[in-house]
Design an enzyme around this catalytic site. Structure first.
Site, PDB file in Angstrom:
ATOM      1  N   ILE A 101    -150.051 -33.879 -10.308  1.00 27.42           N
ATOM      2  CA  ILE A 101    -151.986 -33.974  -9.585  1.00 27.42           C
ATOM      3  C   ILE A 101    -151.194 -35.611  -9.648  1.00 27.42           C
ATOM      4  CG2 ILE A 101    -151.679 -34.188 -12.422  1.00 27.42           C
ATOM      5  CD1 ILE A 101    -154.667 -35.283 -12.429  1.00 27.42           C
ATOM      6  N   SER A 102    -150.860 -36.211  -8.716  1.00 28.35           N
ATOM      7  CA  SER A 102    -151.057 -37.508  -8.299  1.00 28.35           C
ATOM      8  C   SER A 102    -151.328 -38.537  -9.321  1.00 28.35           C
ATOM      9  CB  SER A 102    -151.408 -37.985  -6.607  1.00 28.35           C
ATOM     10  OG  SER A 102    -151.191 -37.687  -5.896  1.00 28.35           O
ATOM     11  N   GLN A 103    -150.064 -39.571  -8.922  1.00 28.78           N
ATOM     12  CA  GLN A 103    -150.306 -40.906  -9.701  1.00 28.78           C
ATOM     13  C   GLN A 103    -151.548 -41.383  -9.386  1.00 28.78           C
ATOM     14  OE1 GLN A 103    -147.386 -43.562  -8.589  1.00 28.78           O
ATOM     15  NE2 GLN A 103    -148.370 -45.519  -9.628  1.00 28.78           N
ATOM     16  N   PRO A 104    -152.693 -41.851 -10.261  1.00 29.67           N
ATOM     17  CA  PRO A 104    -154.038 -42.938 -10.706  1.00 29.67           C
ATOM     18  C   PRO A 104    -154.060 -43.313  -9.486  1.00 29.67           C
ATOM     19  CG  PRO A 104    -153.637 -42.463 -12.876  1.00 29.67           C
ATOM     20  CD  PRO A 104    -152.133 -41.846 -11.888  1.00 29.67           C
ATOM     21  N   ARG A 123    -160.132 -37.701 -16.076  1.00 33.34           N
ATOM     22  CA  ARG A 123    -158.874 -37.071 -16.019  1.00 33.34           C
ATOM     23  C   ARG A 123    -157.809 -35.695 -16.934  1.00 33.34           C
ATOM     24  NH1 ARG A 123    -152.957 -39.368 -15.259  1.00 33.34           N
ATOM     25  NH2 ARG A 123    -152.569 -38.610 -12.855  1.00 33.34           N
TER      26      ARG A 123
END
Ligand code: SAM
Length: 211
Positions: free
Chosen positions: A58-61, A32
């Site tokens: 960038i979206s939360q994992p 990431r």
């Protein structure tokens, strides 16, 4: 590099309820830190969304893992992602052996993510444009993942889900949203599971919010 951090992230996601081994394996595999701005690398393995410029994230994992798990994908299947952003979600899907089609509306983000895909040798079919109308020429898709939130579920996208497939899409107001897991059971029969408490950037386009 950052292998211990990725291991830790996998543990966090497992504790939060992500149990699909293929998804957890992909979270462990995909670096990431290569998808975030250089100044934010130290935060790359925190379970949080991060800015990527142009007011986007960038979206939360956890969100990436949750949506991917809900998509119930198998190797060789075909996915349409709306909102390429950093490219991380597309990379997770690719790591799972899924064939990825992805659309980004912002030209600058689209250009930047091509460089990342090329550098990391990530093979996806990438387009710049309004994802709310989908990508009919390659439809139907085993799953459609929409990574930005609109006021309603676009009919144009529903039509592009394969029978037996599903679409994961956040819907709601600009400040309060729920994730809809829409399964296409037959040509005309759809079911909709609603999971509350998610927050996404706006889906802007013909069948989304106005810019
Ligand atoms: N999947 C991304 C990732 O892994 O980084 C998440 C990106 S961000 C949460 C959502 C993205 O959707 C933004 O890059 C935004 O520009 C894009 N977007 C918004 N409306 C769109 C549309 N109509 N078509 C395609 N992309 C759109």
């Amino acid at each position: 590099m950052y292998e211990d951090e990725r291991k830790e992230l996998v543990k966090i996601l497992y504790k939060k309820g992500i149990k699909d081994e293929e998804v957890l394996k992909a979270i462990f595999t995909v670096e990431r830190h290569k998808f975030v701005s250089p100044g934010l690398i130290h935060l790359a393995y925190k379970d949080s969304a991060l800015p990527i410029g142009k007011g986007q994230t960038i979206s939360q994992p956890y969100t990436v893992a949750f949506m991917t798990e809900k998509a119930c994908l198998r190797k060789g299947q075909k996915v349409l992602e709306i909102g390429t952003g950093s490219g991380y979600q597309a990379a997770i899907l690719t790591a799972m052996g899924v064939k990825v089609y992805t659309i980004e509306r912002n030209h600058d983000l689209y250009r930047d993510v091509q460089k990342i895909f090329n550098e990391l040798k990530i093979r996806v079919h990438s387009r710049c444009g309004d994802g709310t109308i989908g990508l009919n020429e390659f439809a139907p898709y085993d799953a459609i993942l929409v990574t930005a939130s609109g006021p309603k579920v676009p009919e144009s996208l529903k039509k592009q889900i394969a029978v037996g497939g599903r679409m994961i899409i956040p819907v709601g107001s600009r400040t309060e949203q729920a994730l809809h897991v829409i399964s296409r059971n037959s040509e005309t029969d759809f079911t909709d599971e609603i999971v509350p408490d998610f927050l996404f950037v706006p889906l802007i386009g013909r069948n989304g919010w106005e810019n």
